[in-house]
Design a protein around this motif. Structure first.
Motif, PDB file in Angstrom:
ATOM      1  N   SER A   6     -98.925 -22.260 -13.003  1.00 59.32           N
ATOM      2  CA  SER A   6     -98.596 -20.841 -13.065  1.00 59.32           C
ATOM      3  C   SER A   6     -99.583 -20.056 -12.221  1.00 59.32           C
ATOM      4  O   SER A   6    -100.736 -20.449 -12.067  1.00 59.32           O
ATOM      5  CB  SER A   6     -98.669 -20.330 -14.505  1.00 59.32           C
ATOM      6  OG  SER A   6     -97.784 -21.014 -15.325  1.00 59.32           O
ATOM      7  N   ALA A   7     -99.111 -18.935 -11.706  1.00 55.54           N
ATOM      8  CA  ALA A   7     -99.975 -18.038 -10.939  1.00 55.54           C
ATOM      9  C   ALA A   7     -99.436 -16.625 -11.101  1.00 55.54           C
ATOM     10  O   ALA A   7     -98.253 -16.423 -11.377  1.00 55.54           O
ATOM     11  CB  ALA A   7     -99.992 -18.431  -9.470  1.00 55.54           C
ATOM     12  N   THR A   8    -100.316 -15.669 -10.933  1.00 54.53           N
ATOM     13  CA  THR A   8     -99.910 -14.268 -10.933  1.00 54.53           C
ATOM     14  C   THR A   8     -99.847 -13.810  -9.484  1.00 54.53           C
ATOM     15  O   THR A   8    -100.852 -13.836  -8.774  1.00 54.53           O
ATOM     16  CB  THR A   8    -100.902 -13.398 -11.730  1.00 54.53           C
ATOM     17  OG1 THR A   8    -100.955 -13.895 -13.072  1.00 54.53           O
ATOM     18  CG2 THR A   8    -100.474 -11.956 -11.746  1.00 54.53           C
ATOM     19  N   HIS A  12     -97.105 -10.301 -11.190  1.00 54.81           N
ATOM     20  CA  HIS A  12     -96.045 -10.989 -11.929  1.00 54.81           C
ATOM     21  C   HIS A  12     -96.370 -12.467 -12.050  1.00 54.81           C
ATOM     22  O   HIS A  12     -96.749 -13.103 -11.068  1.00 54.81           O
ATOM     23  CB  HIS A  12     -94.692 -10.821 -11.241  1.00 54.81           C
ATOM     24  CG  HIS A  12     -94.257  -9.403 -11.105  1.00 54.81           C
ATOM     25  ND1 HIS A  12     -93.825  -8.656 -12.165  1.00 54.81           N
ATOM     26  CD2 HIS A  12     -94.234  -8.593 -10.025  1.00 54.81           C
ATOM     27  CE1 HIS A  12     -93.531  -7.439 -11.750  1.00 54.81           C
ATOM     28  NE2 HIS A  12     -93.783  -7.371 -10.441  1.00 54.81           N
ATOM     29  N   ARG A  13     -96.192 -13.016 -13.250  1.00 63.04           N
ATOM     30  CA  ARG A  13     -96.418 -14.437 -13.454  1.00 63.04           C
ATOM     31  C   ARG A  13     -95.237 -15.223 -12.904  1.00 63.04           C
ATOM     32  O   ARG A  13     -94.090 -14.827 -13.055  1.00 63.04           O
ATOM     33  CB  ARG A  13     -96.580 -14.768 -14.946  1.00 63.04           C
ATOM     34  CG  ARG A  13     -97.790 -14.171 -15.605  1.00 63.04           C
ATOM     35  CD  ARG A  13     -99.094 -14.779 -15.199  1.00 63.04           C
ATOM     36  NE  ARG A  13     -99.282 -16.104 -15.752  1.00 63.04           N
ATOM     37  CZ  ARG A  13    -100.248 -16.916 -15.388  1.00 63.04           C
ATOM     38  NH1 ARG A  13    -101.120 -16.541 -14.481  1.00 63.04           N
ATOM     39  NH2 ARG A  13    -100.379 -18.095 -15.917  1.00 63.04           N
ATOM     40  N   THR A  14     -95.547 -16.316 -12.255  1.00 61.61           N
ATOM     41  CA  THR A  14     -94.511 -17.223 -11.768  1.00 61.61           C
ATOM     42  C   THR A  14     -94.994 -18.648 -11.989  1.00 61.61           C
ATOM     43  O   THR A  14     -96.187 -18.887 -12.135  1.00 61.61           O
ATOM     44  CB  THR A  14     -94.183 -16.970 -10.277  1.00 61.61           C
ATOM     45  OG1 THR A  14     -93.030 -17.730  -9.926  1.00 61.61           O
ATOM     46  CG2 THR A  14     -95.335 -17.348  -9.382  1.00 61.61           C
ATOM     47  N   SER A  15     -94.071 -19.562 -12.047  1.00 60.76           N
ATOM     48  CA  SER A  15     -94.459 -20.966 -12.206  1.00 60.76           C
ATOM     49  C   SER A  15     -93.781 -21.782 -11.116  1.00 60.76           C
ATOM     50  O   SER A  15     -92.770 -21.387 -10.547  1.00 60.76           O
ATOM     51  CB  SER A  15     -94.091 -21.484 -13.596  1.00 60.76           C
ATOM     52  OG  SER A  15     -92.704 -21.463 -13.783  1.00 60.76           O
ATOM     53  N   ALA A  38    -105.339 -18.330  -6.089  1.00 64.17           N
ATOM     54  CA  ALA A  38    -104.230 -17.404  -6.334  1.00 64.17           C
ATOM     55  C   ALA A  38    -103.911 -16.578  -5.090  1.00 64.17           C
ATOM     56  O   ALA A  38    -102.740 -16.295  -4.804  1.00 64.17           O
ATOM     57  CB  ALA A  38    -104.546 -16.491  -7.513  1.00 64.17           C
ATOM     58  N   SER A  42    -100.373 -16.583  -3.112  1.00 67.02           N
ATOM     59  CA  SER A  42     -99.706 -15.311  -2.856  1.00 67.02           C
ATOM     60  C   SER A  42     -99.394 -15.145  -1.370  1.00 67.02           C
ATOM     61  O   SER A  42     -98.299 -14.701  -1.001  1.00 67.02           O
ATOM     62  CB  SER A  42    -100.588 -14.168  -3.353  1.00 67.02           C
ATOM     63  OG  SER A  42     -99.934 -12.936  -3.196  1.00 67.02           O
TER      64      SER A  42
END
Length: 74
Positions: A6-8, A12-15, A38, A42
């Protein structure tokens, strides 16, 4: 082995799912560029084609990085 991560990204959090080897290389790339992992994820997300998924974009980035490094050593 493929694992979920997972990362922000932009608040927004996404996996995404990645093999351990790709995850390790992403950490190495982030370290080599002196940036947080991160931020690297991004950046890759921001530049991927709209019809591709994040997991594939991350794998392709690692492949591109490794190919560039190999060509500099040749």
């Amino acid at each position: 082995m493929i694992r979920k991560h997972s990362a922000t990204l932009h608040g927004h959090r996404t996996s995404f799912s990645l093999e351990d080897e790709f995850w390790a290389e992403l950490k190495t790339i982030a370290g080599a560029r002196s940036m947080p992992l991160a931020a690297l994820i991004s950046e890759i997300d921001d530049h991927r084609p709209p019809d591709s998924n994040l997991s594939s974009a991350l794998r392709l980035h690692v492949l591109s990085w490794l190919k560039a490094a190999a060509s500099h050593q040749a």
